[in-house]
Design a protein around this motif. Structure first.
Motif, PDB file in Angstrom:
ATOM      1  N   LEU A  59      -6.645  -3.222   0.128  1.00 51.63           N
ATOM      2  CA  LEU A  59      -6.216  -4.030   1.275  1.00 51.63           C
ATOM      3  C   LEU A  59      -7.197  -3.920   2.439  1.00 51.63           C
ATOM      4  O   LEU A  59      -6.932  -4.420   3.515  1.00 51.63           O
ATOM      5  N   LEU A  74     -10.922   8.236  -1.613  1.00 45.57           N
ATOM      6  CA  LEU A  74      -9.533   8.583  -1.305  1.00 45.57           C
ATOM      7  C   LEU A  74      -8.600   8.213  -2.442  1.00 45.57           C
ATOM      8  O   LEU A  74      -7.752   9.001  -2.851  1.00 45.57           O
ATOM      9  N   GLN A  95      -6.582  10.450  -5.318  1.00 44.02           N
ATOM     10  CA  GLN A  95      -5.286   9.881  -5.722  1.00 44.02           C
ATOM     11  C   GLN A  95      -4.409   9.431  -4.566  1.00 44.02           C
ATOM     12  O   GLN A  95      -3.189   9.434  -4.680  1.00 44.02           O
ATOM     13  N   ALA A  96      -5.019   9.032  -3.446  1.00 47.18           N
ATOM     14  CA  ALA A  96      -4.202   8.594  -2.320  1.00 47.18           C
ATOM     15  C   ALA A  96      -3.568   7.235  -2.631  1.00 47.18           C
ATOM     16  O   ALA A  96      -4.057   6.480  -3.483  1.00 47.18           O
ATOM     17  N   ASN A  97      -2.488   6.948  -1.928  1.00 45.80           N
ATOM     18  CA  ASN A  97      -1.806   5.659  -2.059  1.00 45.80           C
ATOM     19  C   ASN A  97      -2.768   4.524  -1.686  1.00 45.80           C
ATOM     20  O   ASN A  97      -3.379   4.534  -0.624  1.00 45.80           O
ATOM     21  N   VAL A 153      -2.223   1.338  -0.996  1.00 42.99           N
ATOM     22  CA  VAL A 153      -1.809   0.486   0.129  1.00 42.99           C
ATOM     23  C   VAL A 153      -2.185   1.144   1.453  1.00 42.99           C
ATOM     24  O   VAL A 153      -2.821   0.535   2.318  1.00 42.99           O
ATOM     25  N   ALA A 154      -1.830   2.434   1.582  1.00 45.85           N
ATOM     26  CA  ALA A 154      -2.112   3.130   2.842  1.00 45.85           C
ATOM     27  C   ALA A 154      -3.615   3.241   3.074  1.00 45.85           C
ATOM     28  O   ALA A 154      -4.104   3.011   4.182  1.00 45.85           O
ATOM     29  N   ALA A 155      -4.355   3.578   2.014  1.00 42.32           N
ATOM     30  CA  ALA A 155      -5.802   3.742   2.184  1.00 42.32           C
ATOM     31  C   ALA A 155      -6.458   2.405   2.539  1.00 42.32           C
ATOM     32  O   ALA A 155      -7.398   2.353   3.335  1.00 42.32           O
ATOM     33  N   LEU A 208      -5.020  -0.080   4.196  1.00 45.03           N
ATOM     34  CA  LEU A 208      -4.710  -0.355   5.602  1.00 45.03           C
ATOM     35  C   LEU A 208      -5.610   0.456   6.506  1.00 45.03           C
ATOM     36  O   LEU A 208      -6.138  -0.045   7.507  1.00 45.03           O
ATOM     37  N   ALA A 209      -5.817   1.738   6.131  1.00 44.07           N
ATOM     38  CA  ALA A 209      -6.689   2.591   6.939  1.00 44.07           C
ATOM     39  C   ALA A 209      -8.085   1.992   6.994  1.00 44.07           C
ATOM     40  O   ALA A 209      -8.716   1.956   8.048  1.00 44.07           O
ATOM     41  N   LEU A 210      -8.545   1.499   5.855  1.00 45.37           N
ATOM     42  CA  LEU A 210      -9.885   0.919   5.814  1.00 45.37           C
ATOM     43  C   LEU A 210      -9.972  -0.317   6.712  1.00 45.37           C
ATOM     44  O   LEU A 210     -10.971  -0.538   7.399  1.00 45.37           O
ATOM     45  N   ILE A 266      -8.153  -0.940   9.442  1.00 40.99           N
ATOM     46  CA  ILE A 266      -8.141  -0.518  10.849  1.00 40.99           C
ATOM     47  C   ILE A 266      -9.482   0.094  11.223  1.00 40.99           C
ATOM     48  O   ILE A 266     -10.083  -0.229  12.254  1.00 40.99           O
ATOM     49  N   LEU A 291      -7.281 -11.884   0.057  1.00 45.68           N
ATOM     50  CA  LEU A 291      -6.351 -11.121  -0.775  1.00 45.68           C
ATOM     51  C   LEU A 291      -5.219 -12.013  -1.273  1.00 45.68           C
ATOM     52  O   LEU A 291      -4.820 -11.942  -2.432  1.00 45.68           O
ATOM     53  N   TRP A 296       6.853  -2.604   2.919  1.00 42.93           N
ATOM     54  CA  TRP A 296       5.599  -2.507   3.661  1.00 42.93           C
ATOM     55  C   TRP A 296       5.494  -3.571   4.731  1.00 42.93           C
ATOM     56  O   TRP A 296       4.854  -4.606   4.525  1.00 42.93           O
ATOM     57  N   LEU A 314       1.344  -9.305   3.000  1.00 49.59           N
ATOM     58  CA  LEU A 314       0.508 -10.437   3.404  1.00 49.59           C
ATOM     59  C   LEU A 314       1.253 -11.364   4.359  1.00 49.59           C
ATOM     60  O   LEU A 314       0.687 -11.832   5.347  1.00 49.59           O
ATOM     61  N   PHE A 333       2.710   7.257   9.449  1.00 49.34           N
ATOM     62  CA  PHE A 333       2.206   8.081   8.346  1.00 49.34           C
ATOM     63  C   PHE A 333       1.916   9.506   8.802  1.00 49.34           C
ATOM     64  O   PHE A 333       2.290  10.473   8.150  1.00 49.34           O
ATOM     65  N   MET A 349     -10.207   3.126  18.207  1.00 50.86           N
ATOM     66  CA  MET A 349      -9.783   2.574  16.904  1.00 50.86           C
ATOM     67  C   MET A 349     -10.510   3.268  15.759  1.00 50.86           C
ATOM     68  O   MET A 349      -9.959   3.458  14.680  1.00 50.86           O
ATOM     69  N   GLY A 402      -8.625   5.213  12.754  1.00 57.78           N
ATOM     70  CA  GLY A 402      -8.884   4.995  11.329  1.00 57.78           C
ATOM     71  C   GLY A 402      -9.279   6.288  10.643  1.00 57.78           C
ATOM     72  O   GLY A 402      -8.787   6.598   9.551  1.00 57.78           O
ATOM     73  N   LEU A 437      -6.311   8.530   9.916  1.00 57.57           N
ATOM     74  CA  LEU A 437      -5.532   8.144   8.736  1.00 57.57           C
ATOM     75  C   LEU A 437      -6.303   8.460   7.451  1.00 57.57           C
ATOM     76  O   LEU A 437      -5.722   8.933   6.469  1.00 57.57           O
ATOM     77  N   PHE A 438      -7.604   8.223   7.449  1.00 54.63           N
ATOM     78  CA  PHE A 438      -8.411   8.601   6.290  1.00 54.63           C
ATOM     79  C   PHE A 438      -8.232  10.087   5.972  1.00 54.63           C
ATOM     80  O   PHE A 438      -7.979  10.483   4.838  1.00 54.63           O
ATOM     81  N   LEU A 453      -4.796  10.931   4.573  1.00 59.98           N
ATOM     82  CA  LEU A 453      -4.630  10.560   3.169  1.00 59.98           C
ATOM     83  C   LEU A 453      -5.400  11.520   2.273  1.00 59.98           C
ATOM     84  O   LEU A 453      -4.947  11.877   1.195  1.00 59.98           O
ATOM     85  N   VAL A 485      -3.730  15.098  -0.547  1.00 58.27           N
ATOM     86  CA  VAL A 485      -3.928  15.426  -1.955  1.00 58.27           C
ATOM     87  C   VAL A 485      -3.408  16.832  -2.252  1.00 58.27           C
ATOM     88  O   VAL A 485      -2.915  17.115  -3.335  1.00 58.27           O
TER      89      VAL A 485
END
Lengths: 310, 354
Positions: free
Chosen positions: A38, A82, A87-89, A91-93, A95-97, A99, A228, B85, B147, B288, B326, B330, B333-334, B337, B341
């Motif tokens: 995403l 990631l 193995q990160a989710n 969808v979340a990864a 979205l992070a990308l 942002i 997408l 979502w 979407l 998150f 921003m 980002g 969040l990276f 995630l 793990v």
């Protein structure tokens, strides 16, 4: 409609559809391998800003396109690490990308605001560009327009005619079986993610170097998300991606032509500008209405992490 | 060689430690970014993290910024827990500003005490109505809510722009794209004299408590958690998936709408075309990082608010674009995630096997 208006609208539609084709075909390949990224919007933004910066400094738009491609691949690699290694989710990864990419592009692009690049001349294909009505619109275009057609054929050939494409689709349908017969699932997915990134970068570069040769924060304006949606709309088939991209290009261009025509309208310009977004929603509804359309066509492992056992 | 080994059971400890680890990594990455830009990293961090909160006014600004983040994030968390979502909180926030502004402008002459509550309701209803579109299209037509909700952000922005350039433009506003300033009765009361911190902060705290009660103490909240963690079990138990989609999206939309209301009735005092402040997107990260947990969201929204304020500081004193915040959002969040793990895997040393 007279012939010259038709021709210029067709020309503009092709131009507007081109970045969508390039980006959506890249996403299609990574989704075929089972990876839902995403982050397209962020990758496009990175591609657009890197391409603009390098073109501005070097004066060479092709170096710019390469830079855009590599910048987007670099951020796609973060996503890959990631989701594939850690193995990160997805969808979340993703979205992070998005942002991160939009933010970083705004940060890098600040010094380049209010600079314009010289327009890149179109490439005229001899003889067929002289065809009436469609010649000028289709065959006197930017090189990247021709590239998008070549890319289409390449993706079709790769996915459906090559052994590597067969393996890639197998990885997307059933990673466990692909692994069992000895295919490196994670490595293939990495390559697919990088290809998606590269295409998103070229798509972004097209926007900032060829389409509107300048950098404005937020100039990708949702095209990554629309790409997408196009893949879903196309039920993961390249030809439909191409058709869908031009339909969208048409919607974007029609509203611009109406706004630019000075026609007296009873409804506001912002309503027209919102049409591409409504159109995206409508096509999603139309295509998703039948649950089976999505279930039968989407790659089975799409969005699911995979970890090889043993 | 170092390798990841699955844990027999998810580590609770790691799920709480992971946001802390992510924040620490973001800090280190932040210092690297400042060094790479040729700025003193310690000075950069000081500007980013300490100088915004060096006095009472700074702290009040932090709470002011955290208010919309808390509201948006707690609403999103309700949906995220059930794997709904909604990523269009930014658009629902903008519709909230529109709903509240509508009430404020319509009753401009009145000084009734009912105006503010009416604005809260209008903001919530407008935000929820915007979120009802993806809910309806998801439940009726199976259209992807990610979407659809995202597309509606762009539409909402154009809608606000039409309002402030058109019918709602202040006739005495020298043609600026903004509405008239709200009357006093349409402005949220200030909590601490001399600051901008307003009663919206109390609303946000209340929303966190309500979110806790709903998610952790109610049967519906329990069902949504089951649906998020074990979709098959939820289906087997006969929990209605559609109902959860509706609850998830409407709650997220209403909360984001109230956040929008608290912005126009708080620091803005009017509606302008600059309402796309990024709170709705940042709230995704807050949700998150806060582990979809109300107390976590409180802490995460403070951290995120600090990133917003820090961005303004380095813009002012280091001449760096404020979009750097921003970038850090980002990165945060990276890193989260990535750190996550370790909830499901542990590091172990073993010999590479062929």
């Amino acid at each position: 409609m007279d012939a010259s208006l038709f021709s210029s609208m067709l020309f503009a539609t092709v131009v507007a559809g081109t970045p969508l084709i390039i980006v959506a075909l890249g996403l299609l390949v990574s989704e075929k391998a089972g990876v839902l990224n995403l982050g397209a919007e962020g990758m496009m933004a990175m591609g657009a800003v890197a391409a603009f910066a390098v073109t501005h400094h070097s004066g060479n738009p092709w170096l710019g396109v390469l830079a855009g491609m590599f910048a987007a691949m670099a951020v796609a690699l973060i996503f890959g690490f990631l989701t594939l290694t850690l193995q990160a989710n997805q969808v979340a990864a993703g979205l992070a990308l998005s942002i991160f990419g939009v933010g970083l592009s705004a940060f890098i692009g600040k010094p380049f605001e209010s600079i314009a690049l010289p327009a890149v001349p179109a490439i005229r294909i001899p003889f067929i560009a002289d065809l009436p009505l469609i010649g000028e619109a289709l065959y006197n275009q930017q090189a990247l327009v021709y590239l998008s057609w070549a890319l289409f054929w390449a993706v079709v050939w790769f996915l459906y005619r090559s052994r590597a494409g067969l393996v890639l689709r197998a990885v997307g349908e059933s990673p466990a079986s692909a692994h069992a017969i000895g295919h490196p699932v994670i490595r293939i997915r990495y390559l697919a993610v990088l290809f998606g990134g590269a295409m998103a970068g070229i798509g972004g570069a097209f926007l900032s170097v060829f389409y509107t040769p300048m950098w404005v924060e937020g100039m990708v304006a949702g095209r990554g998300w629309i790409a997408l949606a196009l893949v879903v709309f196309a039920t993961w088939r390249p030809l439909r991606v191409m058709i869908g991209a031009y339909l969208f290009g048409g919607v974007m261009i029609t509203q611009l032509f109406i706004q630019g025509s000075g026609m007296q309208l009873d409804f506001p310009a912002q309503f027209l500008s919102s049409l591409p977004y409504w159109a995206t929603i409508i096509v999603l509804v139309v295509i998703s209405r039948n649950v089976n359309t999505i279930r039968l066509n989407s790659p089975v492992s799409l969005g699911k992490p995979y970890r090889a056992e043993g | 060689m170092l390798r990841l080994e699955p844990r027999a059971e998810a580590s609770r400890l790691m799920s709480y430690l992971s946001p802390v680890l992510a924040a620490a990594l973001t800090l280190i990455a932040g210092m690297a970014v400042f060094s790479a830009l040729g700025k003193d990293p310690i000075e950069g961090l000081r500007l980013f993290l300490l100088s915004p909160v060096k006095d009472l006014y700074g702290v009040s600004e932090l709470l002011l910024k955290a208010t919309p983040l808390m509201l948006c994030a707690i609403g999103l968390a309700v949906g995220f827990r059930a794997n709904v979502w909604n990523i269009g909180a930014e658009g629902q926030f903008m519709l909230g500003t529109v709903g509240a502004t509508g009430v404020a402008l319509y009753f401009q002459e009145s000084d009734s005490g009912l105006i503010l509550p009416a604005m809260v309701v209008a903001g919530a209803v407008a935000g929820a109505a915007w979120a009802a579109i993806p809910a309806l299209l998801k439940t009726k037509f199976n259209a992807n809510e990610i979407l659809v909700s995202l597309m509606l952000v762009y539409v909402a922005q154009l809608f606000v722009s039409w309002l402030v350039f058109g019918p709602w433009k202040d006739p005495d506003g020298f043609n600026f794209p903004q509405t008239a300033m709200f009357g006093d009765s349409a402005l949220l009361p200030i909590l601490i004299e001399g600051t901008r911190l307003h009663a919206g902060f109390i609303i946000a705290l209340t929303a966190l408590v309500a979110g806790y009660a709903f998610m952790n103490r109610s049967y519906t909240g329990f069902k949504m958690r089951v649906a998020g963690e074990a979709a098959d079990a939820a289906r087997y138990a006969g929990f209605s998936a559609n109902r959860m989609i509706w609850i998830g999206l409407l709650t997220g939309g209403a909360a984001a709408g109230i956040a929008g209301m608290s912005e126009v009735a708080g620091p803005m005092g009017q509606l302008t075309d600059k309402v796309n402040l990024g709170y709705g997107f940042a709230a995704i990260i807050v949700a998150f990082v806060g582990r979809l947990n109300p107390f976590g969201i409180l802490l995460a929204s403070l951290l995120m608010a600090l990133l917003f304020l820090g961005g303004e500081q380095v813009q002012q004193y280091m001449n760096l674009p404020s979009s750097i915040s921003m970038v850090f959002q980002g990165l945060l969040l990276f890193f989260l995630l990535g750190s996550d793990v370790f909830i499901h895997y542990r590091l172990s040393f073993s010999r590479a096997t062929a």
